[in-house]
Design an enzyme around this catalytic site. Structure first.
Site, PDB file in Angstrom:
ATOM      1  N   GLU A 244       0.863  -1.294  -0.091  1.00 56.46           N
ATOM      2  CA  GLU A 244       0.048  -0.125  -0.191  1.00 56.46           C
ATOM      3  C   GLU A 244       0.906   1.348   0.076  1.00 56.46           C
ATOM      4  OE1 GLU A 244      -2.945   0.495   3.108  1.00 56.46           O
ATOM      5  OE2 GLU A 244      -4.120   1.006   1.549  1.00 56.46           O
ATOM      6  N   ARG A 270      -1.709  32.435 -19.167  1.00 57.33           N
ATOM      7  CA  ARG A 270      -2.134  33.562 -18.004  1.00 57.33           C
ATOM      8  C   ARG A 270      -1.076  34.722 -18.371  1.00 57.33           C
ATOM      9  NH1 ARG A 270      -6.600  35.884 -15.693  1.00 57.33           N
ATOM     10  NH2 ARG A 270      -5.752  36.944 -13.934  1.00 57.33           N
ATOM     11  N   GLN A 338      -0.715  28.458  -5.725  1.00 55.85           N
ATOM     12  CA  GLN A 338      -0.258  29.649  -5.974  1.00 55.85           C
ATOM     13  C   GLN A 338      -0.010  30.333  -7.080  1.00 55.85           C
ATOM     14  OE1 GLN A 338      -0.131  31.256  -2.890  1.00 55.85           O
ATOM     15  NE2 GLN A 338       0.813  32.963  -3.567  1.00 55.85           N
ATOM     16  N   LEU A 339       0.385  29.567  -8.083  1.00 57.12           N
ATOM     17  CA  LEU A 339       0.705  29.863  -9.347  1.00 57.12           C
ATOM     18  C   LEU A 339      -0.531  30.339 -10.052  1.00 57.12           C
ATOM     19  CD1 LEU A 339       3.865  28.049 -10.130  1.00 57.12           C
ATOM     20  CD2 LEU A 339       3.811  30.432 -10.273  1.00 57.12           C
ATOM     21  N   GLY A 365      -2.289   4.898   5.272  1.00 54.08           N
ATOM     22  CA  GLY A 365      -1.357   3.753   5.005  1.00 54.08           C
ATOM     23  C   GLY A 365      -0.189   3.845   5.961  1.00 54.08           C
TER      24      GLY A 365
HETATM   25  C1  LIG Z   1      -9.321   8.906   3.907  1.00 59.54           C
HETATM   26  C2  LIG Z   1      -8.736   7.852   4.820  1.00 59.54           C
HETATM   27  C3  LIG Z   1      -9.002   6.384   4.642  1.00 59.54           C
HETATM   28  C4  LIG Z   1      -8.725   5.384   5.399  1.00 59.54           C
HETATM   29  N1  LIG Z   1      -8.815   4.064   5.011  1.00 59.54           N
HETATM   30  C5  LIG Z   1      -8.496   3.183   6.021  1.00 59.54           C
HETATM   31  C6  LIG Z   1      -8.823   1.884   5.588  1.00 59.54           C
HETATM   32  O1  LIG Z   1      -9.361   1.362   4.860  1.00 59.54           O
HETATM   33  N2  LIG Z   1      -8.355   0.785   6.733  1.00 59.54           N
HETATM   34  C7  LIG Z   1      -7.710   1.047   7.780  1.00 59.54           C
HETATM   35  O2  LIG Z   1      -7.439   0.283   8.571  1.00 59.54           O
HETATM   36  N3  LIG Z   1      -7.262   2.299   8.099  1.00 59.54           N
HETATM   37  C8  LIG Z   1      -7.569   3.506   7.170  1.00 59.54           C
HETATM   38  N4  LIG Z   1      -7.249   4.933   7.211  1.00 59.54           N
HETATM   39  C9  LIG Z   1      -6.531   5.088   8.507  1.00 59.54           C
HETATM   40  C10 LIG Z   1      -5.220   5.543   8.475  1.00 59.54           C
HETATM   41  O3  LIG Z   1      -4.198   4.532   8.069  1.00 59.54           O
HETATM   42  C11 LIG Z   1      -4.628   6.256   9.668  1.00 59.54           C
HETATM   43  O4  LIG Z   1      -5.484   7.572   9.980  1.00 59.54           O
HETATM   44  C12 LIG Z   1      -3.005   6.292   9.598  1.00 59.54           C
HETATM   45  O5  LIG Z   1      -2.577   5.277   9.946  1.00 59.54           O
HETATM   46  C13 LIG Z   1      -2.905   7.425  11.009  1.00 59.54           C
HETATM   47  O6  LIG Z   1      -3.059   6.702  12.083  1.00 59.54           O
HETATM   48  P1  LIG Z   1      -4.381   7.703  13.179  1.00 59.54           P
HETATM   49  O7  LIG Z   1      -5.139   8.402  12.518  1.00 59.54           O
HETATM   50  O8  LIG Z   1      -4.783   7.005  14.281  1.00 59.54           O
HETATM   51  O9  LIG Z   1      -3.112   8.750  13.796  1.00 59.54           O
HETATM   52  P2  LIG Z   1      -2.526   8.729  15.200  1.00 59.54           P
HETATM   53  O10 LIG Z   1      -1.531   7.419  15.084  1.00 59.54           O
HETATM   54  O11 LIG Z   1      -3.097   9.152  16.341  1.00 59.54           O
HETATM   55  O12 LIG Z   1      -1.114   9.945  14.875  1.00 59.54           O
HETATM   56  C14 LIG Z   1      -1.302  11.264  15.193  1.00 59.54           C
HETATM   57  C15 LIG Z   1      -0.285  11.952  14.686  1.00 59.54           C
HETATM   58  O13 LIG Z   1       0.947  11.620  15.676  1.00 59.54           O
HETATM   59  C16 LIG Z   1       2.018  11.041  14.785  1.00 59.54           C
HETATM   60  N5  LIG Z   1       2.538  10.238  15.384  1.00 59.54           N
HETATM   61  C17 LIG Z   1       2.170   8.946  16.086  1.00 59.54           C
HETATM   62  N6  LIG Z   1       2.972   8.169  16.596  1.00 59.54           N
HETATM   63  C18 LIG Z   1       4.013   8.563  16.407  1.00 59.54           C
HETATM   64  C19 LIG Z   1       5.638   8.325  16.595  1.00 59.54           C
HETATM   65  N7  LIG Z   1       5.806   7.337  17.292  1.00 59.54           N
HETATM   66  N8  LIG Z   1       6.520   9.497  16.368  1.00 59.54           N
HETATM   67  C20 LIG Z   1       6.082  10.514  15.848  1.00 59.54           C
HETATM   68  N9  LIG Z   1       4.912  10.901  15.369  1.00 59.54           N
HETATM   69  C21 LIG Z   1       3.912   9.996  15.775  1.00 59.54           C
HETATM   70  C22 LIG Z   1       1.293  10.850  13.490  1.00 59.54           C
HETATM   71  O14 LIG Z   1       2.503  10.952  12.469  1.00 59.54           O
HETATM   72  C23 LIG Z   1       0.447  11.694  13.275  1.00 59.54           C
HETATM   73  O15 LIG Z   1       0.964  12.975  12.682  1.00 59.54           O
HETATM   74  C24 LIG Z   1      -7.719   5.854   6.601  1.00 59.54           C
HETATM   75  C25 LIG Z   1      -7.321   7.137   6.719  1.00 59.54           C
HETATM   76  C26 LIG Z   1      -7.923   8.013   6.085  1.00 59.54           C
HETATM   77  C27 LIG Z   1      -7.556   9.453   6.388  1.00 59.54           C
END
Ligand SMILES: Cc1cc2nc3c(=O)[nH]c(=O)nc-3n(C[C@H](O)[C@H](O)[C@H](O)COP(=O)(O)OP(=O)(O)OC[C@H]3O[C@@H](n4cnc5c(N)ncnc54)[C@H](O)[C@@H]3O)c2cc1C
Length: 382
Positions: A244, A270, A338-339, A365
């Site tokens: 993925e 433009r 921006q452009l 992912g």
């Molecule tokens: C449109 C969309 C579709 C999706 N579809 C699927 C799906 O089909 N199946 C599925 O299972 N999931 C899906 N997801 C979920 C996606 O994979 C997760 O949102 C992603 O892995 C991040 O997890 P979280 O949202 O819990 O963020 P969190 O883990 O809560 O992270 C929050 C912030 O903290 C940072 N962070 C966390 N841990 C650390 C660390 N150790 N060091 C530094 N920074 C850190 C992260 O980088 C992020 O910036 C989807 C998400 C979106 C937005």
């Protein structure tokens, strides 16, 4: 030429380009606006064999190679990234059945996934567990020949569609002696009692993509619905995510290239102060910088795809690509918008949709930060 393509691959690329430009791109704005999944486009994809490209003929697919799939994906992503992301989720979960399923699973599920009669979904993320996959709380207990599943998954793509097969989910199925969780993957068909599908999330972009919460309350599936071996779910997850992440980098690269092309066209036409806006040195340099970064991304990606297809271990490089290319594409989106000046903020201009749609690729992912964490660990820095 980026890859040396055979005549057959060239034809696959041309056909995918034609399909993407005639059937996907013209509807991208309308679908984003309505947030409705285009079942009619999906039917056309079914008829042309796009719905299960990697699945062998034995199971009803055309059995195309990974490179064939990359060529199709690149063309589709340039037309509509949101639609293509749903499509790639379907493909990737189909691959899980192919790689890890028993012969019975393959015979049961692959023909309906290959034909596109059903669409596949994958659920790892939970309200309190995203980046930290080991923090999942969904549990599955084996009792009297059935898995009894309880828990909640969030942000799940494709599971709420009318033609959804259901979901392959990750659940805790045991505890190791050291207290770490054993995780297995289970197939939960749509309509199983106790499997509740929540409302569709409204997002900043990617609205054609169906994203929902899934709740499992004493949801029972037969013991045979375990996909692959018991407690091997984490390994399957890593394999799935690796694919993925590479696909995310490929899609982001395609979007960056498309944004640059449309911006060069726009800024040449433009005029301001009697001259094309591209001819102001500041703007020309901005475009040159973007073109250079895009070229670097392309060279890195092509080399990586080649190595991945040769079967080399490229975990570190895939994480680097997933960390860098989507962030690069986001920088490109900002500068291209921006452009475009004020027009870039108007829905009629495709740059507007690209600007929104490129954003989640740095999250979906596995976030940029988690990718850097993997690279840092593999470089033995942490
Ligand atoms: C449109 C969309 C579709 C999706 N579809 C699927 C799906 O089909 N199946 C599925 O299972 N999931 C899906 N997801 C979920 C996606 O994979 C997760 O949102 C992603 O892995 C991040 O997890 P979280 O949202 O819990 O963020 P969190 O883990 O809560 O992270 C929050 C912030 O903290 C940072 N962070 C966390 N841990 C650390 C660390 N150790 N060091 C530094 N920074 C850190 C992260 O980088 C992020 O910036 C989807 C998400 C979106 C937005």
């Amino acid at each position: 030429m980026r890859y040396e393509l055979t005549q057959e691959q060239q034809l696959i690329k041309e056909n995918a380009h034609k399909f993407a430009q005639e059937e996907i791109a013209p509807r991208a704005e309308e679908l984003e606006e309505s947030g409705k999944w285009p079942y009619d486009t999906w039917e056309k994809m079914r008829a042309l064999g796009y719905t299960g490209v990697n699945i062998p003929e034995k199971y009803g697919g055309p059995g195309l190679s990974n490179l064939d799939y990359v060529l199709i994906l690149e063309e589709f992503a340039r037309a509509d990234d949101a639609f293509t992301t749903s499509y790639q989720v379907h493909q990737l979960v189909s691959d899980m059945f192919l790689l890890f399923g028993s012969e019975e699973h393959k015979a049961t599920y692959l023909p309906i996934l290959a034909s596109g009669e059903k669409m596949a979904a994958f659920a790892l993320t939970e309200p309190n567990a995203g980046s930290d996959a080991n923090a999942i709380q969904t549990r599955a207990i084996l009792k009297d020949g059935e898995w009894i599943i309880n828990g909640t998954k969030i942000f799940i793509t494709n599971a709420g569609l009318e033609n959804s097969l259901g979901v392959v989910l990750m659940a805790i199925t045991g505890l190791r002696e050291d207290g770490r969780k054993e995780i297995s993957s289970l197939i939960v068909p749509k309509g199983t009692p106790g499997f509740h599908i929540g409302n569709k999330f409204r997002k900043i972009g990617w609205n054609v993509m169906d994203t929902r919460e899934l709740v499992f309350e004493d949801c029972r599936v037969p013991a045979g619905n375990r996909l692959g071996e018991e407690n091997r779910g984490f390994y399957y997850l890593m394999e799935h995510l690796q694919q993925e992440r590479l696909i995310c980098a490929i899609m982001a690269q395609g979007m960056a290239e498309a944004m640059l092309e449309m911006t060069i066209r726009y800024t040449r036409e433009r005029k301001a102060f009697g001259k094309p806006v591209s001819s102001f040195q500041h703007n020309a340099f901005k475009i040159v910088e973007m073109a250079t970064e895009i070229e670097l991304g392309r060279a890195f990606l092509d080399r990586l795809i080649k190595r991945h297809m040769q079967g080399d271990s490229v975990v570190t490089e895939v994480s680097m690509a997933k960390a860098w290319i989507p962030e690069m594409a986001n920088r490109v989106a900002y500068r291209c918008q921006q452009l475009h000046g004020g027009y870039g903020y108007m829905e009629e201009y495709p740059i507007c949709r690209f600007y929104r749609d490129v954003r989640p690729i740095s999250i979906f992912g596995g976030t940029t930060e988690i990718m850097k964490l993997i690279v840092a660990k593999n470089l033995e820095l942490l």
